[in-house]
Design an enzyme around this catalytic site. Sequence first.
Site, PDB file in Angstrom:
ATOM      1  N   ASN A   1       0.808  -1.232   0.000  1.00 35.63           N
ATOM      2  CA  ASN A   1       0.000   0.000   0.000  1.00 35.63           C
ATOM      3  C   ASN A   1       0.839   1.278   0.000  1.00 35.63           C
ATOM      4  O   ASN A   1       0.403   2.300  -0.518  1.00 35.63           O
ATOM      5  CB  ASN A   1      -1.038  -0.007   1.139  1.00 35.63           C
ATOM      6  CG  ASN A   1      -0.424  -0.106   2.500  1.00 35.63           C
ATOM      7  OD1 ASN A   1       0.746  -0.472   2.638  1.00 35.63           O
ATOM      8  ND2 ASN A   1      -1.187   0.205   3.523  1.00 35.63           N
TER       9      ASN A   1
ATOM     10  N   GLU B   1       4.660  -3.549  12.399  1.00 36.58           N
ATOM     11  CA  GLU B   1       3.653  -2.511  12.132  1.00 36.58           C
ATOM     12  C   GLU B   1       2.497  -3.234  11.464  1.00 36.58           C
ATOM     13  O   GLU B   1       2.568  -3.591  10.288  1.00 36.58           O
ATOM     14  CB  GLU B   1       4.226  -1.449  11.175  1.00 36.58           C
ATOM     15  CG  GLU B   1       5.449  -0.738  11.704  1.00 36.58           C
ATOM     16  CD  GLU B   1       5.097   0.413  12.642  1.00 36.58           C
ATOM     17  OE1 GLU B   1       3.909   0.735  12.781  1.00 36.58           O
ATOM     18  OE2 GLU B   1       6.023   0.972  13.241  1.00 36.58           O
TER      19      GLU B   1
HETATM   20  P1  NAD Z   1       0.272  -9.003   4.168  1.00 35.72           P
HETATM   21  O1  NAD Z   1       0.512  -9.247   5.610  1.00 35.72           O
HETATM   22  O2  NAD Z   1      -0.529  -9.956   3.413  1.00 35.72           O
HETATM   23  O3  NAD Z   1       1.663  -8.872   3.399  1.00 35.72           O
HETATM   24  C1  NAD Z   1       2.679  -8.008   3.816  1.00 35.72           C
HETATM   25  C2  NAD Z   1       4.015  -8.565   3.369  1.00 35.72           C
HETATM   26  O4  NAD Z   1       4.222  -9.817   3.999  1.00 35.72           O
HETATM   27  C3  NAD Z   1       4.122  -8.832   1.871  1.00 35.72           C
HETATM   28  O5  NAD Z   1       5.428  -8.534   1.453  1.00 35.72           O
HETATM   29  C4  NAD Z   1       3.850 -10.320   1.787  1.00 35.72           C
HETATM   30  O6  NAD Z   1       4.424 -10.932   0.653  1.00 35.72           O
HETATM   31  C5  NAD Z   1       4.549 -10.783   3.032  1.00 35.72           C
HETATM   32  N1  NAD Z   1       4.123 -12.098   3.511  1.00 35.72           N
HETATM   33  C6  NAD Z   1       2.864 -12.582   3.590  1.00 35.72           C
HETATM   34  N2  NAD Z   1       2.889 -13.845   4.103  1.00 35.72           N
HETATM   35  C7  NAD Z   1       4.194 -14.110   4.379  1.00 35.72           C
HETATM   36  C8  NAD Z   1       4.870 -15.214   4.953  1.00 35.72           C
HETATM   37  N3  NAD Z   1       4.215 -16.301   5.367  1.00 35.72           N
HETATM   38  N4  NAD Z   1       6.217 -15.145   5.084  1.00 35.72           N
HETATM   39  C9  NAD Z   1       6.891 -14.053   4.698  1.00 35.72           C
HETATM   40  N5  NAD Z   1       6.307 -12.979   4.148  1.00 35.72           N
HETATM   41  C10 NAD Z   1       4.972 -13.003   4.000  1.00 35.72           C
HETATM   42  O7  NAD Z   1      -0.342  -7.533   4.118  1.00 35.72           O
HETATM   43  P2  NAD Z   1      -0.754  -6.668   2.843  1.00 35.72           P
HETATM   44  O8  NAD Z   1      -2.085  -7.119   2.374  1.00 35.72           O
HETATM   45  O9  NAD Z   1       0.353  -6.593   1.845  1.00 35.72           O
HETATM   46  O10 NAD Z   1      -0.845  -5.218   3.526  1.00 35.72           O
HETATM   47  C11 NAD Z   1      -1.995  -4.764   4.145  1.00 35.72           C
HETATM   48  C12 NAD Z   1      -1.882  -4.881   5.655  1.00 35.72           C
HETATM   49  O11 NAD Z   1      -0.734  -4.178   6.121  1.00 35.72           O
HETATM   50  C13 NAD Z   1      -3.047  -4.253   6.356  1.00 35.72           C
HETATM   51  O12 NAD Z   1      -3.456  -5.055   7.433  1.00 35.72           O
HETATM   52  C14 NAD Z   1      -2.486  -2.936   6.880  1.00 35.72           C
HETATM   53  O13 NAD Z   1      -3.168  -2.408   7.974  1.00 35.72           O
HETATM   54  C15 NAD Z   1      -1.079  -3.300   7.179  1.00 35.72           C
HETATM   55  N6  NAD Z   1      -0.230  -2.116   7.180  1.00 35.72           N
HETATM   56  C16 NAD Z   1       0.245  -1.674   8.379  1.00 35.72           C
HETATM   57  C17 NAD Z   1       1.028  -0.534   8.437  1.00 35.72           C
HETATM   58  C18 NAD Z   1       1.547  -0.044   9.740  1.00 35.72           C
HETATM   59  O14 NAD Z   1       2.463   0.766   9.744  1.00 35.72           O
HETATM   60  N7  NAD Z   1       1.042  -0.495  10.870  1.00 35.72           N
HETATM   61  C19 NAD Z   1       1.359   0.146   7.265  1.00 35.72           C
HETATM   62  C20 NAD Z   1       0.858  -0.353   6.051  1.00 35.72           C
HETATM   63  C21 NAD Z   1       0.069  -1.494   6.033  1.00 35.72           C
END
Ligand code: NAD
Length: 484
Positions: free
Chosen positions: A157, A258
């Site tokens: 995002n 995060e």
């Molecule tokens: P996601 O957790 O699906 O993926 C995030 C990252 O993790 C990606 O690079 C993905 O490939 C990786 N990933 C997923 N499964 C994995 C695994 N088993 N092993 C290693 N890597 C893995 O999240 P998303 O859909 O990409 O992002 C949206 C989420 O992120 C929302 O929940 C949002 O609130 C959160 N977010 C939080 C912040 C913050 O600062 N708190 C900022 C931006 C987004």
Amino acid sequence: MELKDPDLFRQQAFVNGQWCEADHGARTDICNPASGEKLGSVPNMGRTETHRAIAAAQAAQPAWRALTAKERATKLRKWYELIMANQDDLAQIMTAEQGKPLAEARGEIAYAASFIEWFAEEAKRAYGDVIPAHAADKRILVQKEPVGVTAAITPWNFPSAMITRKAGPALAAGCAMVLKPAPQTPFSALALAALAERAGIPAGLFSVLPADIAASHEVGAELCENPIVRKLSFTGSTAVGIQLMAQCAPTVKKLSLELGGNAPFIVFADADLDAAVEGAMISKYRNAGQTCVCANRIYVQESVYDAFAAKLAAAVATLKVGNGSEAGVTTGPLIDARAVAKVQRHLDEALSQGARVLAGGQALGGNFFAPTVLVDVPPSALLAREETFGPLAPLLRFSDEADVIRQANATEFGLAAYFYARDLGRVFRVAEALEYGMVGINTGLISTEVAPFGGMKASGLGREGSKYGLDEYLEIKYLCLGGI
Ligand code: NAD
């Protein structure tokens, strides 16, 4: 895309200062979420390549650590300047792969660059302490040292800012970093690596490993399990954060997480309603509602509920949905079909519980969803309990301060909260009662490199940005001198 510098559009991984392919030659196509058009492809890296990147980071880190903070800052400053000099190209790449409007993408590039500039300076002030000793013949010193090799896993995002918010403090502190960017947005990450290379950041210090969704698990497993990696910084969903935390446990890594949010946005009767609408627009509809800090539940006090709802619906009617690269577009597509389906599910469930649509209310084809305002939403609705991550604003009613604080805190999440009020006593009471890491008071926009960003409860661990963000990449070492 018409880039001034086409060399920024990289379709290879970056490991140990080399642009390279996956060992078995696997590649993944990357498509534009607005048009479905194929933009290019990237190597699909795996466990062996990750192992190699970690070894390169380990080899490069001691010499980097041995530089003075000022010497590291000079190189990081150059990286910052190159990012800003290429702001337009980087924004185009981001809009093409992520969908957000170009103006927002340009804004994110400046925000991303700001973390490099800030931490390059801040690391010069990684002061220690001299503590009055507990015995006459002893002296106590405390110094800070880089944690060593670090890893980062980032979401789609904010394809640039979530990277620099980690790489900035890591490199400034004297650490090396191996990054796995989101599968959907590798090109923004690789462009940052191209500029790091030009800035003279030494080979191995910052490697980027693109991977598709399945391969991300492999890369992630190596990053979590390899004992050389001393810290993992992750931004993404709570479910994945929990999984990574468990994977890091056997090697007792430092963690920054995060994670997801479920931000309440509260409008009290004494608020400036126009300002509250402006804040809600920024907080809710920026990035098509795909921000972790975006207002997920809007609570409005009974006496101003109808007035606020009408003003918000009127403001939402001015939004223009479309391809983010077109002039005047304020709301781009969602990232993929799954995201559209989630927004639709939350909308349908709220309607089945008696909510009414005041603006928008439908999917628009492809990955587009109309910016939507819902009124008469009951607290039991799914979208009041789960992060929607889309342009859907549910308006809930509340009677008094105690009632809304109870509702606002009734969630496992604790990332960001917002409220609009003018009574000074209320401002302090509510700010202190909200169980959130960040509270926006009479503002809908809180992100800046100079302030600590992060959450409580299931929204995560640690803080990014500000002086606190540097500490996440530093170990504290206590020296006890005897025989004095
Ligand atoms: P996601 O957790 O699906 O993926 C995030 C990252 O993790 C990606 O690079 C993905 O490939 C990786 N990933 C997923 N499964 C994995 C695994 N088993 N092993 C290693 N890597 C893995 O999240 P998303 O859909 O990409 O992002 C949206 C989420 O992120 C929302 O929940 C949002 O609130 C959160 N977010 C939080 C912040 C913050 O600062 N708190 C900022 C931006 C987004």
